[in-house]
Design a protein around this motif. Sequence first.
Motif, PDB file in Angstrom:
ATOM      1  N   SER A 144      37.056  53.431  41.440  1.00 62.71           N
ATOM      2  CA  SER A 144      37.622  53.838  40.160  1.00 62.71           C
ATOM      3  C   SER A 144      37.906  52.640  39.274  1.00 62.71           C
ATOM      4  O   SER A 144      38.184  51.566  39.737  1.00 62.71           O
ATOM      5  CB  SER A 144      38.907  54.627  40.389  1.00 62.71           C
ATOM      6  OG  SER A 144      39.996  53.782  40.319  1.00 62.71           O
ATOM      7  N   SER A 177      38.595  45.810  39.377  1.00 61.22           N
ATOM      8  CA  SER A 177      39.054  46.927  40.168  1.00 61.22           C
ATOM      9  C   SER A 177      39.086  46.709  41.669  1.00 61.22           C
ATOM     10  O   SER A 177      38.440  45.839  42.187  1.00 61.22           O
ATOM     11  CB  SER A 177      38.166  48.106  39.891  1.00 61.22           C
ATOM     12  OG  SER A 177      38.406  48.525  38.616  1.00 61.22           O
ATOM     13  N   SER A 178      39.814  47.545  42.268  1.00 64.73           N
ATOM     14  CA  SER A 178      39.908  47.728  43.722  1.00 64.73           C
ATOM     15  C   SER A 178      41.302  47.455  44.228  1.00 64.73           C
ATOM     16  O   SER A 178      41.709  46.324  44.352  1.00 64.73           O
ATOM     17  CB  SER A 178      38.901  46.871  44.482  1.00 64.73           C
ATOM     18  OG  SER A 178      39.319  46.756  45.807  1.00 64.73           O
ATOM     19  N   THR A 179      42.011  48.553  44.437  1.00 63.61           N
ATOM     20  CA  THR A 179      43.374  48.403  44.926  1.00 63.61           C
ATOM     21  C   THR A 179      43.400  48.568  46.425  1.00 63.61           C
ATOM     22  O   THR A 179      42.740  49.413  46.960  1.00 63.61           O
ATOM     23  CB  THR A 179      44.240  49.523  44.369  1.00 63.61           C
ATOM     24  OG1 THR A 179      44.361  49.278  43.003  1.00 63.61           O
ATOM     25  CG2 THR A 179      45.596  49.561  44.994  1.00 63.61           C
ATOM     26  N   ASP A 235      47.685  45.233  45.591  1.00 62.38           N
ATOM     27  CA  ASP A 235      46.853  44.209  44.941  1.00 62.38           C
ATOM     28  C   ASP A 235      46.265  44.908  43.721  1.00 62.38           C
ATOM     29  O   ASP A 235      45.176  45.471  43.762  1.00 62.38           O
ATOM     30  CB  ASP A 235      45.769  43.748  45.920  1.00 62.38           C
ATOM     31  CG  ASP A 235      44.995  42.563  45.387  1.00 62.38           C
ATOM     32  OD1 ASP A 235      45.487  41.872  44.489  1.00 62.38           O
ATOM     33  OD2 ASP A 235      43.870  42.332  45.870  1.00 62.38           O
ATOM     34  N   ALA A 242      45.511  55.798  43.934  1.00 64.55           N
ATOM     35  CA  ALA A 242      46.803  55.143  44.152  1.00 64.55           C
ATOM     36  C   ALA A 242      47.886  55.702  43.239  1.00 64.55           C
ATOM     37  O   ALA A 242      49.071  55.524  43.496  1.00 64.55           O
ATOM     38  CB  ALA A 242      46.665  53.640  43.950  1.00 64.55           C
TER      39      ALA A 242
HETATM   40  C1  LIG Z   1      42.400  43.606  42.273  1.00 60.50           C
HETATM   41  S1  LIG Z   1      41.409  44.802  42.897  1.00 60.50           S
HETATM   42  C2  LIG Z   1      41.844  44.794  44.602  1.00 60.50           C
HETATM   43  C3  LIG Z   1      40.920  43.977  45.415  1.00 60.50           C
HETATM   44  C4  LIG Z   1      41.050  44.201  46.902  1.00 60.50           C
HETATM   45  N1  LIG Z   1      42.398  43.939  47.333  1.00 60.50           N
HETATM   46  C5  LIG Z   1      40.085  43.324  47.646  1.00 60.50           C
HETATM   47  O1  LIG Z   1      40.522  42.350  48.241  1.00 60.50           O
HETATM   48  O2  LIG Z   1      38.916  43.642  47.614  1.00 60.50           O
HETATM   49  C6  LIG Z   1      42.089  46.345  42.231  1.00 60.50           C
HETATM   50  C7  LIG Z   1      41.362  47.652  42.697  1.00 60.50           C
HETATM   51  O3  LIG Z   1      42.107  48.778  42.314  1.00 60.50           O
HETATM   52  C8  LIG Z   1      41.210  49.860  42.237  1.00 60.50           C
HETATM   53  N2  LIG Z   1      41.870  50.944  41.514  1.00 60.50           N
HETATM   54  C9  LIG Z   1      42.072  51.065  40.186  1.00 60.50           C
HETATM   55  N3  LIG Z   1      42.733  52.211  39.925  1.00 60.50           N
HETATM   56  C10 LIG Z   1      42.935  52.805  41.123  1.00 60.50           C
HETATM   57  C11 LIG Z   1      43.553  54.012  41.519  1.00 60.50           C
HETATM   58  N4  LIG Z   1      44.111  54.851  40.638  1.00 60.50           N
HETATM   59  N5  LIG Z   1      43.577  54.312  42.811  1.00 60.50           N
HETATM   60  C12 LIG Z   1      43.054  53.491  43.738  1.00 60.50           C
HETATM   61  N6  LIG Z   1      42.459  52.330  43.431  1.00 60.50           N
HETATM   62  C13 LIG Z   1      42.401  51.998  42.134  1.00 60.50           C
HETATM   63  C14 LIG Z   1      40.019  49.329  41.540  1.00 60.50           C
HETATM   64  O4  LIG Z   1      38.874  50.065  41.817  1.00 60.50           O
HETATM   65  C15 LIG Z   1      39.948  47.949  42.146  1.00 60.50           C
HETATM   66  O5  LIG Z   1      39.033  47.994  43.199  1.00 60.50           O
END
Ligand SMILES: C[S@@+](CC[C@H](N)C(=O)[O-])C[C@H]1O[C@@H](n2cnc3c(N)ncnc32)[C@H](O)[C@@H]1O
Length: 269
Positions: free
Chosen positions: A54, A62-64, A133, A22
């Motif tokens: 990541s 995690s998990s965006t 998110d 991201a």
């Molecule tokens: C709050 S969670 C999101 C949860 C997701 N919306 C769900 O409902 O399952 C944030 C996520 O951002 C991911 N993340 C962290 N850094 C990232 C990056 N540079 N690129 C993509 N995803 C990333 C993490 O792995 C994490 O899974």
Amino acid sequence: MDIKKLAAELGLTCITTYKLDALKAVRKKNGSSDMTTLCYNKDNNDVVVQRSDSKPLGNGVSSTTIVGSNADTTCKENVNNEKANERTYASKADIRKTMRRMRNGPGRNQSLGGRVENSKGFLPNSFDRVLLDAPCSALGLRPRLFAGEETIETLRNHAKYQRRMFDQAVQLVCPGGVLVYSTCTINPGENEALVRYALDTYKFLSLAPQHPRIGGAGLVGSCKFPDGYVEEWLRPGEEELVQRFDPSSPIDTIGFFIAKFAVGSKDDI
Ligand SMILES: C[S@@+](CC[C@H](N)C(=O)[O-])C[C@H]1O[C@@H](n2cnc3c(N)ncnc32)[C@H](O)[C@@H]1O
């Protein structure tokens, strides 16, 4: 990927998933872009970008997910060209991969068929809706199994990371679109301060009312830390436009935060 499984359970065929960093979600104009794939799927309406492999910060949850629907209608031709090129220049590795897929079937993570593609990013203004998110300190989660691990420094690092992600997400939304930012933390530095950063940095953004409205108001004001650092939060009038969910409030929820931004014309900036 969970989102694919969920989509399959709901019988949704309009979901496309990509693996993507991201922080590199915006593709430079001169490179080939996943816009092509997005345009190709335009009739399906929705696009989901998710990566779950990541971890930005040692303590982060995690998990965006970036969710959007494609607004650009002009690139169908590119798609066709791109697809044609793909056919012409398919490498031996690609052919081996395709053969393997044909032999092994769609794979256990992909009940709708096809593996999740790695994405090289998307062109600016590719989506009319984006959900960021963001990974965060998760201080709203209950029960707190790992309480007391965050420090002021790690909290600030989360905020820095979120700003970098926001900088990417904001570029992906087209004028007239909507960008939603959410976290599962009660830390104002990752919530109200991010909103302040967003509104002060990107003058084409404005807070949009949210529906349904269940959470409480955001925090107005600022906080001065012992080291002199001042964290600016919301200004009067903005607090009712965000939703802050407080686990200690009468509403029985975990703590989280939602801000919805309307994206205006980027030309005037
Ligand atoms: C709050 S969670 C999101 C949860 C997701 N919306 C769900 O409902 O399952 C944030 C996520 O951002 C991911 N993340 C962290 N850094 C990232 C990056 N540079 N690129 C993509 N995803 C990333 C993490 O792995 C994490 O899974």
